[in-house]
Scaffold this motif. Sequence first.
Motif, PDB file in Angstrom:
ATOM      1  N   TYR A 152       0.841  -1.210   0.000  1.00 60.33           N
ATOM      2  CA  TYR A 152       0.000   0.000   0.000  1.00 60.33           C
ATOM      3  C   TYR A 152       0.873   1.255   0.000  1.00 60.33           C
ATOM      4  CZ  TYR A 152      -3.317   3.387   2.146  1.00 60.33           C
ATOM      5  OH  TYR A 152      -4.102   4.485   2.448  1.00 60.33           O
ATOM      6  N   GLU A 153       2.035   1.189   0.689  1.00 61.17           N
ATOM      7  CA  GLU A 153       2.921   2.352   0.749  1.00 61.17           C
ATOM      8  C   GLU A 153       3.956   2.374  -0.376  1.00 61.17           C
ATOM      9  OE1 GLU A 153       2.641   3.384   5.501  1.00 61.17           O
ATOM     10  OE2 GLU A 153       4.085   1.876   4.845  1.00 61.17           O
ATOM     11  N   ILE A 154       4.138   1.276  -1.048  1.00 61.58           N
ATOM     12  CA  ILE A 154       5.003   1.247  -2.237  1.00 61.58           C
ATOM     13  C   ILE A 154       4.222   1.793  -3.432  1.00 61.58           C
ATOM     14  CG2 ILE A 154       6.156  -0.265  -3.919  1.00 61.58           C
ATOM     15  CD1 ILE A 154       6.815  -2.180  -1.647  1.00 61.58           C
ATOM     16  N   GLU A 155       2.931   1.564  -3.441  1.00 60.72           N
ATOM     17  CA  GLU A 155       2.083   1.883  -4.591  1.00 60.72           C
ATOM     18  C   GLU A 155       2.132   3.333  -5.076  1.00 60.72           C
ATOM     19  OE1 GLU A 155      -1.140   3.480  -6.665  1.00 60.72           O
ATOM     20  OE2 GLU A 155      -1.096   3.680  -4.461  1.00 60.72           O
ATOM     21  N   PRO A 156       2.131   4.356  -4.210  1.00 65.03           N
ATOM     22  CA  PRO A 156       2.133   5.731  -4.723  1.00 65.03           C
ATOM     23  C   PRO A 156       3.322   6.025  -5.646  1.00 65.03           C
ATOM     24  CG  PRO A 156       1.549   5.737  -2.411  1.00 65.03           C
ATOM     25  CD  PRO A 156       2.012   4.339  -2.737  1.00 65.03           C
ATOM     26  N   ALA A 157       4.523   5.636  -5.214  1.00 69.59           N
ATOM     27  CA  ALA A 157       5.713   5.880  -6.037  1.00 69.59           C
ATOM     28  C   ALA A 157       5.694   4.983  -7.273  1.00 69.59           C
ATOM     29  CB  ALA A 157       6.983   5.639  -5.226  1.00 69.59           C
ATOM     30  N   LEU A 158       5.281   3.743  -7.107  1.00 69.30           N
ATOM     31  CA  LEU A 158       5.285   2.800  -8.217  1.00 69.30           C
ATOM     32  C   LEU A 158       4.282   3.214  -9.299  1.00 69.30           C
ATOM     33  CD1 LEU A 158       6.196   0.196  -9.544  1.00 69.30           C
ATOM     34  CD2 LEU A 158       4.578  -1.058  -8.091  1.00 69.30           C
ATOM     35  N   SER A 159       3.086   3.608  -8.907  1.00 74.94           N
ATOM     36  CA  SER A 159       2.085   4.044  -9.883  1.00 74.94           C
ATOM     37  C   SER A 159       2.551   5.287 -10.616  1.00 74.94           C
ATOM     38  CB  SER A 159       0.743   4.321  -9.185  1.00 74.94           C
ATOM     39  OG  SER A 159       0.144   3.106  -8.772  1.00 74.94           O
ATOM     40  N   ALA A 160       3.212   6.200  -9.888  1.00 72.71           N
ATOM     41  CA  ALA A 160       3.724   7.422 -10.517  1.00 72.71           C
ATOM     42  C   ALA A 160       4.775   7.078 -11.574  1.00 72.71           C
ATOM     43  CB  ALA A 160       4.326   8.344  -9.450  1.00 72.71           C
ATOM     44  N   ALA A 161       5.652   6.141 -11.250  1.00 75.33           N
ATOM     45  CA  ALA A 161       6.709   5.740 -12.179  1.00 75.33           C
ATOM     46  C   ALA A 161       6.127   5.046 -13.415  1.00 75.33           C
ATOM     47  CB  ALA A 161       7.699   4.813 -11.477  1.00 75.33           C
ATOM     48  N   LEU A 162       5.132   4.204 -13.221  1.00 74.03           N
ATOM     49  CA  LEU A 162       4.512   3.487 -14.333  1.00 74.03           C
ATOM     50  C   LEU A 162       3.733   4.444 -15.243  1.00 74.03           C
ATOM     51  CD1 LEU A 162       3.199   0.320 -12.409  1.00 74.03           C
ATOM     52  CD2 LEU A 162       5.102   0.395 -14.040  1.00 74.03           C
ATOM     53  N   GLN A 163       2.995   5.344 -14.655  1.00 72.15           N
ATOM     54  CA  GLN A 163       2.205   6.284 -15.444  1.00 72.15           C
ATOM     55  C   GLN A 163       3.089   7.236 -16.253  1.00 72.15           C
ATOM     56  OE1 GLN A 163      -0.151   7.930 -12.228  1.00 72.15           O
ATOM     57  NE2 GLN A 163      -1.970   6.743 -12.822  1.00 72.15           N
ATOM     58  N   LYS A 164       4.251   7.558 -15.700  1.00 73.68           N
ATOM     59  CA  LYS A 164       5.159   8.495 -16.381  1.00 73.68           C
ATOM     60  C   LYS A 164       5.621   7.952 -17.727  1.00 73.68           C
ATOM     61  CE  LYS A 164       7.630  12.322 -16.297  1.00 73.68           C
ATOM     62  NZ  LYS A 164       6.992  13.667 -16.297  1.00 73.68           N
ATOM     63  N   THR A 165       5.618   6.651 -17.908  1.00 66.69           N
ATOM     64  CA  THR A 165       6.061   6.055 -19.179  1.00 66.69           C
ATOM     65  C   THR A 165       5.100   6.371 -20.319  1.00 66.69           C
ATOM     66  OG1 THR A 165       4.856   3.967 -18.866  1.00 66.69           O
ATOM     67  CG2 THR A 165       7.062   4.117 -17.898  1.00 66.69           C
ATOM     68  N   GLY A 166       3.840   6.607 -19.993  1.00 63.36           N
ATOM     69  CA  GLY A 166       2.845   6.894 -21.021  1.00 63.36           C
ATOM     70  C   GLY A 166       2.278   5.653 -21.691  1.00 63.36           C
ATOM     71  N   VAL A 167       2.819   4.481 -21.334  1.00 63.20           N
ATOM     72  CA  VAL A 167       2.339   3.247 -21.984  1.00 63.20           C
ATOM     73  C   VAL A 167       1.923   2.179 -20.965  1.00 63.20           C
ATOM     74  CG1 VAL A 167       3.693   3.610 -24.089  1.00 63.20           C
ATOM     75  CG2 VAL A 167       4.692   2.336 -22.152  1.00 63.20           C
TER      76      VAL A 167
END
Length: 382
Positions: A152-167
């Motif tokens: 749950y606490e890893i998710e904020p950074a991980l989702s941000a990194a994944l979304q930044k790729t655009g794909v």
Amino acid sequence: MTATKLLLLISIVAVISSCNSDLENQQILASDSSNNNVVSSTSVVPVVPVVPVVPVVPVVPVVPVVPVVPVVPSTSVVPVVPVVPVVPVVPVVPVVPVVPVVPSTSVVPVVPVVPVVPVVPVVPVASDIRLGRIPTEEEPLRVMIIGDSTTYEIEPALSAALQKTGVVEPANRTQFGFGLSQWPRYKWWEIWPSFFDQVEPEVVIFQTGIWDMDDVINGPARRPLPTDSDWVEQFNFLMEIAVDVLSERGAHIFWLTMLPTHDNDKHKRLNKLIYELADRDQRVSVIDLTSVFTDENENYLEGVERSGEYWQIRKIDGVHLCRFGSRIAAELVIERISSFADFEVVSGWEEGEWLTNSRFDLDPCNDPVDLVAGKTEVLPVG
């Protein structure tokens, strides 16, 4: 006296009698002519040719009946002894050359199959697994994140990194208090299918551990308990069911290891099972977080130093994560996911809005002021 001699004697007597008879007849005729007598008497000599009667001796050939003795040749049945040549079956012993099958002990080279054991480091196996397509903006990679309060606490950074790729399109389905062994109160196998209906993930990032291994609320109600003698067997069963449910629609599972705690034995015990699971199941790849949350001796770390600043990575409880802890975990995870799906990681997410997420305010960390304000510069993690 032998039969042959007897026959010969009879023949001679017969000849002599014949000669005497002829001699008497010739003497009677002697009165007619003395000259003829002379001739006749000499002609008696021709009678000698009667001796040829001796040829009767050939009757002796009857003796060849003795050849009947050749019945002995029937002892030539002895030649049947040549059946003994059948003993050459012994040559079948050359089957022993089949012992060259021993060369099949050259199957020993099959021992190189042992190199397959290197599969144990599931990490390299995972590196060989690919998505099978290249994600695009129009058809992004669908990722679902499921786990406990650490996830749950890893998710904020991980989702941000994944979304930044655009794909990549991430979906958060973490659950505070989740654990596989918490099934008596949280029947995850019934709940997850609805997540799949909503997200249709191609990748599932999964984590469990704290609520399975640590002393937590409702701990006594979980099954199995870490203290159960058959804990390994029972927990393996739960893990295998989880994989079946999570991969039912074809998603590949990236299983995050349990983070080290002050009691290192707990996380090592569970992580061993995770590696063994991935070793026997190609649907699972392991992402080991241990290296970024421990020192070179695998000792628990509360914080790390970066660019002259001390960054706390674990909260006071020694379990949950601070912002920088979330970041270093996300960097490790996205590196593996990008390799699997063939997309590029785009920097810049590290200083995004995720830093202000309120979940980091629960049991707050001693973060640098600029980080909390969301104004920090991007720092190298190495």
